[in-house]
Motif scaffolding. Structure first.
Motif, PDB file in Angstrom:
ATOM      1  N   LEU A   1       4.858  11.560  -0.672  1.00  0.00           N
ATOM      2  CA  LEU A   1       5.521  11.695   0.614  1.00  0.00           C
ATOM      3  C   LEU A   1       6.956  11.212   0.514  1.00  0.00           C
ATOM      4  CD1 LEU A   1       2.857  10.403   3.149  1.00  0.00           C
ATOM      5  CD2 LEU A   1       3.713  12.726   2.946  1.00  0.00           C
ATOM      6  N   PRO A   2       7.875  11.839   1.253  1.00  0.00           N
ATOM      7  CA  PRO A   2       9.247  11.320   1.277  1.00  0.00           C
ATOM      8  C   PRO A   2       9.280   9.987   1.987  1.00  0.00           C
ATOM      9  CG  PRO A   2       8.969  13.034   2.915  1.00  0.00           C
ATOM     10  CD  PRO A   2       7.701  13.024   2.094  1.00  0.00           C
ATOM     11  N   LEU A   3      10.403   9.312   1.902  1.00  0.00           N
ATOM     12  CA  LEU A   3      10.545   8.029   2.585  1.00  0.00           C
ATOM     13  C   LEU A   3      10.306   8.205   4.071  1.00  0.00           C
ATOM     14  CD1 LEU A   3      13.713   6.723   0.756  1.00  0.00           C
ATOM     15  CD2 LEU A   3      11.354   5.991   0.437  1.00  0.00           C
ATOM     16  N   ARG A   4       9.980   7.122   4.708  1.00  0.00           N
ATOM     17  CA  ARG A   4       9.563   7.185   6.102  1.00  0.00           C
ATOM     18  C   ARG A   4      10.730   7.554   7.006  1.00  0.00           C
ATOM     19  NH1 ARG A   4       5.269   3.742   7.251  1.00  0.00           N
ATOM     20  NH2 ARG A   4       5.720   4.139   9.423  1.00  0.00           N
ATOM     21  N   LEU A   5      11.173   8.838   6.923  1.00  0.00           N
ATOM     22  CA  LEU A   5      12.346   9.257   7.670  1.00  0.00           C
ATOM     23  C   LEU A   5      12.104   9.180   9.175  1.00  0.00           C
ATOM     24  CD1 LEU A   5      13.522  12.290   5.525  1.00  0.00           C
ATOM     25  CD2 LEU A   5      14.398   9.956   5.528  1.00  0.00           C
ATOM     26  N   SER A   6      10.905   9.584   9.584  1.00  0.00           N
ATOM     27  CA  SER A   6      10.638   9.545  11.015  1.00  0.00           C
ATOM     28  C   SER A   6      10.657   8.119  11.529  1.00  0.00           C
ATOM     29  CB  SER A   6       9.281  10.185  11.318  1.00  0.00           C
ATOM     30  OG  SER A   6       8.244   9.495  10.660  1.00  0.00           O
ATOM     31  N   ALA A   7      10.130   7.190  10.725  1.00  0.00           N
ATOM     32  CA  ALA A   7      10.132   5.792  11.139  1.00  0.00           C
ATOM     33  C   ALA A   7      11.559   5.267  11.233  1.00  0.00           C
ATOM     34  CB  ALA A   7       9.326   4.942  10.155  1.00  0.00           C
ATOM     35  N   LEU A   8      12.396   5.674  10.301  1.00  0.00           N
ATOM     36  CA  LEU A   8      13.779   5.224  10.323  1.00  0.00           C
ATOM     37  C   LEU A   8      14.504   5.772  11.544  1.00  0.00           C
ATOM     38  CD1 LEU A   8      14.772   5.606   6.566  1.00  0.00           C
ATOM     39  CD2 LEU A   8      13.888   3.602   7.763  1.00  0.00           C
ATOM     40  N   GLU A   9      14.235   7.048  11.879  1.00  0.00           N
ATOM     41  CA  GLU A   9      14.873   7.631  13.044  1.00  0.00           C
ATOM     42  C   GLU A   9      14.453   6.908  14.312  1.00  0.00           C
ATOM     43  OE1 GLU A   9      13.704  11.638  12.715  1.00  0.00           O
ATOM     44  OE2 GLU A   9      15.132  12.141  11.135  1.00  0.00           O
ATOM     45  N   ASP A  10      13.160   6.591  14.414  1.00  0.00           N
ATOM     46  CA  ASP A  10      12.679   5.847  15.570  1.00  0.00           C
ATOM     47  C   ASP A  10      13.350   4.486  15.628  1.00  0.00           C
ATOM     48  OD1 ASP A  10      11.069   7.945  16.173  1.00  0.00           O
ATOM     49  OD2 ASP A  10       9.244   7.067  15.317  1.00  0.00           O
TER      50      ASP A  10
ATOM     51  N   VAL B   1       8.078  -2.239  -0.774  1.00  0.00           N
ATOM     52  CA  VAL B   1       6.897  -1.714  -0.076  1.00  0.00           C
ATOM     53  C   VAL B   1       7.132  -1.668   1.425  1.00  0.00           C
ATOM     54  CG1 VAL B   1       5.335  -2.484  -1.913  1.00  0.00           C
ATOM     55  CG2 VAL B   1       5.715  -3.972   0.060  1.00  0.00           C
ATOM     56  N   ARG B   2       7.966  -2.559   1.938  1.00  0.00           N
ATOM     57  CA  ARG B   2       8.279  -2.509   3.369  1.00  0.00           C
ATOM     58  C   ARG B   2       9.100  -1.268   3.702  1.00  0.00           C
ATOM     59  NH1 ARG B   2      10.968  -8.126   4.484  1.00  0.00           N
ATOM     60  NH2 ARG B   2      11.324  -7.189   6.544  1.00  0.00           N
ATOM     61  N   LEU B   3       9.957  -0.837   2.803  1.00  0.00           N
ATOM     62  CA  LEU B   3      10.731   0.384   3.039  1.00  0.00           C
ATOM     63  C   LEU B   3       9.811   1.555   3.327  1.00  0.00           C
ATOM     64  CD1 LEU B   3      13.302   2.200   2.851  1.00  0.00           C
ATOM     65  CD2 LEU B   3      12.864   2.316   0.390  1.00  0.00           C
ATOM     66  N   ASN B   4       8.744   1.677   2.575  1.00  0.00           N
ATOM     67  CA  ASN B   4       7.844   2.825   2.699  1.00  0.00           C
ATOM     68  C   ASN B   4       6.829   2.686   3.825  1.00  0.00           C
ATOM     69  OD1 ASN B   4       8.880   4.328   0.463  1.00  0.00           O
ATOM     70  ND2 ASN B   4       7.858   2.897  -0.904  1.00  0.00           N
ATOM     71  N   GLU B   5       6.474   1.451   4.190  1.00  0.00           N
ATOM     72  CA  GLU B   5       5.325   1.284   5.075  1.00  0.00           C
ATOM     73  C   GLU B   5       5.581   0.461   6.330  1.00  0.00           C
ATOM     74  OE1 GLU B   5       1.463   0.751   3.030  1.00  0.00           O
ATOM     75  OE2 GLU B   5       2.653   0.628   1.198  1.00  0.00           O
ATOM     76  N   MET B   6       6.543  -0.436   6.318  1.00  0.00           N
ATOM     77  CA  MET B   6       6.817  -1.248   7.509  1.00  0.00           C
ATOM     78  C   MET B   6       8.294  -1.654   7.503  1.00  0.00           C
ATOM     79  SD  MET B   6       4.556  -4.611   6.317  1.00  0.00           S
ATOM     80  CE  MET B   6       5.252  -5.660   7.572  1.00  0.00           C
TER      81      MET B   6
ATOM     82  N   THR C   1       2.039  -0.996  -2.930  1.00  0.00           N
ATOM     83  CA  THR C   1       1.792  -0.753  -1.517  1.00  0.00           C
ATOM     84  C   THR C   1       1.537  -2.090  -0.835  1.00  0.00           C
ATOM     85  OG1 THR C   1       0.459   0.527   0.054  1.00  0.00           O
ATOM     86  CG2 THR C   1      -0.706  -0.433  -1.807  1.00  0.00           C
ATOM     87  N   VAL C   2       1.645  -2.118   0.484  1.00  0.00           N
ATOM     88  CA  VAL C   2       1.448  -3.358   1.231  1.00  0.00           C
ATOM     89  C   VAL C   2       0.002  -3.836   1.103  1.00  0.00           C
ATOM     90  CG1 VAL C   2       1.425  -4.405   3.537  1.00  0.00           C
ATOM     91  CG2 VAL C   2       3.291  -2.871   2.875  1.00  0.00           C
ATOM     92  N   ASP C   3      -0.186  -5.112   0.866  1.00  0.00           N
ATOM     93  CA  ASP C   3      -1.508  -5.730   0.919  1.00  0.00           C
ATOM     94  C   ASP C   3      -1.728  -6.175   2.362  1.00  0.00           C
ATOM     95  OD1 ASP C   3      -3.789  -7.238   0.753  1.00  0.00           O
ATOM     96  OD2 ASP C   3      -3.158  -8.426  -0.977  1.00  0.00           O
ATOM     97  N   TRP C   4      -2.340  -5.298   3.146  1.00  0.00           N
ATOM     98  CA  TRP C   4      -2.478  -5.581   4.572  1.00  0.00           C
ATOM     99  C   TRP C   4      -3.340  -6.808   4.834  1.00  0.00           C
ATOM    100  CZ3 TRP C   4       0.892  -3.612   7.672  1.00  0.00           C
ATOM    101  CH2 TRP C   4       1.476  -2.385   7.372  1.00  0.00           C
ATOM    102  N   ALA C   5      -4.275  -7.082   3.942  1.00  0.00           N
ATOM    103  CA  ALA C   5      -5.097  -8.277   4.124  1.00  0.00           C
ATOM    104  C   ALA C   5      -4.239  -9.529   4.034  1.00  0.00           C
ATOM    105  CB  ALA C   5      -6.209  -8.318   3.074  1.00  0.00           C
ATOM    106  N   ALA C   6      -3.311  -9.560   3.057  1.00  0.00           N
ATOM    107  CA  ALA C   6      -2.426 -10.715   2.915  1.00  0.00           C
ATOM    108  C   ALA C   6      -1.500 -10.846   4.118  1.00  0.00           C
ATOM    109  CB  ALA C   6      -1.615 -10.582   1.628  1.00  0.00           C
ATOM    110  N   VAL C   7      -0.996  -9.714   4.611  1.00  0.00           N
ATOM    111  CA  VAL C   7      -0.117  -9.739   5.785  1.00  0.00           C
ATOM    112  C   VAL C   7      -0.868 -10.245   7.005  1.00  0.00           C
ATOM    113  CG1 VAL C   7       1.215  -8.298   7.368  1.00  0.00           C
ATOM    114  CG2 VAL C   7       1.390  -7.925   4.900  1.00  0.00           C
ATOM    115  N   ASP C   8      -2.090  -9.733   7.219  1.00  0.00           N
ATOM    116  CA  ASP C   8      -2.882 -10.162   8.366  1.00  0.00           C
ATOM    117  C   ASP C   8      -3.211 -11.646   8.283  1.00  0.00           C
ATOM    118  OD1 ASP C   8      -2.841  -7.662   9.500  1.00  0.00           O
ATOM    119  OD2 ASP C   8      -4.723  -7.026   8.589  1.00  0.00           O
TER     120      ASP C   8
END
Length: 245
Positions: free
Chosen positions: A12-21, A54-59, A218-225
């Motif tokens: 997938l390309p970088l989170r362009l929609s997220a960046l626009e938002d 990983v934050r660039l791509n996911e959060m 990728t983000v370790d969501w368990a560690a973040v939570d």
């Protein structure tokens, strides 16, 4: 199905929609980097840089993001660094596959550099992203290089002649992480090997098939939570149960 899902995410390309938002809400800024830009630079160690990536791509919330297309001498320098990184990875692979990897080329190349800054502590990092496609051989390569070290942090490699590896995905993943000098905890794996990286709040995954070799963070969501729970004084969540959210 898991392999297809992870591979699709890698392509997938970088989170362009997220960046626009984010531009609309003021939380994220995606800008082109001009030559006279005075972008603050405070690079953390490698685990910290991986966390920014990983934050660039996911959060991407709370990141300032600037991009630049590479040309001329800058692009040539990054091509040399990419060739060196691919040769280093090739030393872990059979000679036939190493040759395909190091000689990978295509009809054209796309080169971009991304500068990321955490708005909360001003830590910053840069990454080079390159991709090419050879329609005659039906081969494709996409790679992410760490701006500080030139190390290979992400790869998508396809080749019609086949991609073989003497080691399993888990063994190859361990070898890559050892070369990066990262602490890791192997997780259960089948076609895809996963590794928890406690210092990065990230997971490293690697997948290989007869004609493909992919790996990324990728983000370790368990560690973040868990971190969020601790900061709010709640009972930490169980890592294993939350990782497959």
């Amino acid at each position: 199905m898991t392999l297809l899902t992870v591979t699709a995410l890698a392509l997938l390309p970088l989170r362009l929609s997220a960046l626009e938002d984010g531009e609309l809400t003021g939380t994220v800024h995606a800008e082109s980097l001009s030559e006279d830009s005075n972008f603050p630079f405070k690079p953390p160690d490698l685990p910290g840089r991986i966390w920014l990536l990983v934050r660039l791509n996911e959060m991407p919330e709370n990141l300032t993001i600037m991009s630049q297309e590479l040309e001329g001498e800058d692009r040539d320098r990054e091509m040399r660094r990419l060739r060196e990184a691919l040769a280093d990875l090739g030393s872990l692979l059979p000679p036939s596959t190493a040759a395909l990897l190091t000689e990978a080329d295509g009809d054209s190349w796309d080169w971009s550099r991304y500068y990321l800054r955490d708005q909360t502590d001003l830590s910053s990092a840069s990454f080079t992203m390159a991709s090419t496609y050879d329609k005659d051989r039906r081969s494709a390569l996409s790679a992410t290089l760490d701006g500080e070290s030139g190390q290979l942090l992400g790869l998508v490699f396809r080749h019609n002649d086949g991609v073989s590896a003497a080691a399993s995905a888990q063994e190859l993943g361990e070898a890559i992480l050892n070369r990066l000098g990262l602490d890791y905890e192997p997780q259960e794996s089948n076609d895809i090997a996963y590794f928890r990286l406690p210092d990065c709040k990230s997971l490293f995954w690697i997948a290989r098939n007869w004609n493909e070799l992919d790996f990324n963070f990728t983000v370790d969501w368990a560690a973040v939570d868990t971190e969020i729970s601790v900061s709010y004084g709640r009972e930490p969540v169980d890592a294993d149960s939350m990782q497959k959210r």
